[in-house]
Scaffold this motif. Structure first.
Motif, PDB file in Angstrom:
ATOM      1  N   SER A  69       0.770  -1.137  -0.399  1.00  0.00           N
ATOM      2  CA  SER A  69       0.070  -0.019   0.062  1.00  0.00           C
ATOM      3  C   SER A  69       0.862   1.181  -0.054  1.00  0.00           C
ATOM      4  CB  SER A  69      -1.105   0.005   1.469  1.00  0.00           C
ATOM      5  OG  SER A  69      -0.205  -0.122   2.169  1.00  0.00           O
ATOM      6  N   ARG A  71       0.049   3.596   2.081  1.00  0.00           N
ATOM      7  CA  ARG A  71       0.558   3.838   3.225  1.00  0.00           C
ATOM      8  C   ARG A  71       2.205   3.488   3.951  1.00  0.00           C
ATOM      9  NH1 ARG A  71      -1.094   2.412   8.687  1.00  0.00           N
ATOM     10  NH2 ARG A  71      -1.522   3.764   9.960  1.00  0.00           N
ATOM     11  N   ALA A  72       1.756   1.915   3.988  1.00  0.00           N
ATOM     12  CA  ALA A  72       3.052   1.289   4.196  1.00  0.00           C
ATOM     13  C   ALA A  72       4.436   1.791   3.360  1.00  0.00           C
ATOM     14  CB  ALA A  72       2.269  -0.454   3.486  1.00  0.00           C
ATOM     15  N   THR A  73       3.485   1.997   2.145  1.00  0.00           N
ATOM     16  CA  THR A  73       5.311   2.962   1.372  1.00  0.00           C
ATOM     17  C   THR A  73       6.258   3.891   1.695  1.00  0.00           C
ATOM     18  OG1 THR A  73       4.779   1.542  -0.988  1.00  0.00           O
ATOM     19  CG2 THR A  73       6.674   3.091  -0.577  1.00  0.00           C
ATOM     20  N   CYS A  74       5.255   4.750   2.582  1.00  0.00           N
ATOM     21  CA  CYS A  74       5.425   6.025   2.319  1.00  0.00           C
ATOM     22  C   CYS A  74       5.993   6.269   4.141  1.00  0.00           C
ATOM     23  CB  CYS A  74       4.309   6.668   3.267  1.00  0.00           C
ATOM     24  SG  CYS A  74       3.730   7.725   0.964  1.00  0.00           S
ATOM     25  N   LEU A  75       5.365   5.145   5.231  1.00  0.00           N
ATOM     26  CA  LEU A  75       6.002   4.631   6.941  1.00  0.00           C
ATOM     27  C   LEU A  75       6.830   4.047   6.275  1.00  0.00           C
ATOM     28  CD1 LEU A  75       2.989   3.295   7.741  1.00  0.00           C
ATOM     29  CD2 LEU A  75       3.507   5.487   9.092  1.00  0.00           C
TER      30      LEU A  75
END
Length: 218
Positions: free
Chosen positions: A14, A16-20
């Motif tokens: 996702s 979001r997971a990539t950004c985190l």
């Protein structure tokens, strides 16, 4: 072809997971750079020595990466032979980083013996299970983690050695040459390479967990 127990090489992540993860990796690299800066400013007595930030950070990065690979090998077990071989490689590097301490408190050449005792049994196991290893590698080679690991390897074990050559820095600095410049350049590039290797290992563990869940779900 990937081993039948591994999912097809398609694993959506996702945004979001990539950004985190990207945020964490940026903070990791920035923290390392700031630590080197702090060492240069305030730790003149231990600057780029065995007691300095750079050397200790190298040990911490290698120890963390080796621990994660051991966890992947023993607990997740989705890429057991890839994890085992990478563990042997990084744990041997961790031992090599402690060569001065081992020579002082054990005996001269202790690190070579410990590396041999680590690497040779692992190579024996991987060669003995080479068909499974090659199947795992066929799947792993298409991953982001493998690309990062290759970049970290080239940075640490190839570029840092060439970049840290005394002749190279003597040619640049000429009469202003001081060995500290050469040591700092080599050790800092090596430190960054270890950080990239740790990021690659984190990505491997996350990938192995996704594959393990995919296998459990069908």
């Amino acid at each position: 072809m990937p081993h039948k127990s591994l999912p097809a090489p398609s694993w959506p992540i996702s945004f979001r997971a990539t950004c985190l993860r990207a945020t964490f990796y940026i903070l990791l690299v920035a923290g390392i750079a700031q630590g080197v800066f702090y060492e240069s400013l305030y730790l003149s007595d231990a600057r780029f020595s065995e007691r300095g930030f750079t050397e200790l950070a190298q040990t911490a990065l290698l120890a963390t990466a080796a621990g994660l690979l051991l966890y992947s090998h023993l607990v997740i077990r989705t890429l057991p032979y890839i994890s085992l071989l990478m563990f042997g490689f990084l744990f041997a590097s961790l031992i090599r980083e402690q060569d001065a301490l081992l020579d002082t408190y054990l005996f001269d050449g202790a690190w070579q013996l410990l590396v041999s005792l680590t690497v040779l049994p692992i190579l024996f196991v991987v060669i003995r299970k080479r068909q499974r290893f090659l199947a795992e590698f066929a799947a792993y080679a298409n991953s982001f983690s493998f690309g990062l690991f290759a970049a970290g390897f080239l940075t640490t074990y190839v570029f840092s050695r060439l970049y840290g050559r005394g002749d190279f820095w003597q040619a640049i600095l000429q009469e202003n040459y001081v060995r500290d410049f050469k040591s700092a350049a080599e050790e800092v590039v090596e430190l960054f390479g270890y950080a990239v290797l740790l990021i690659a290992v984190i990505e491997l563990v996350l990938l192995a967990r996704r594959w393990a869940l995919a296998r459990q779900n069908g």
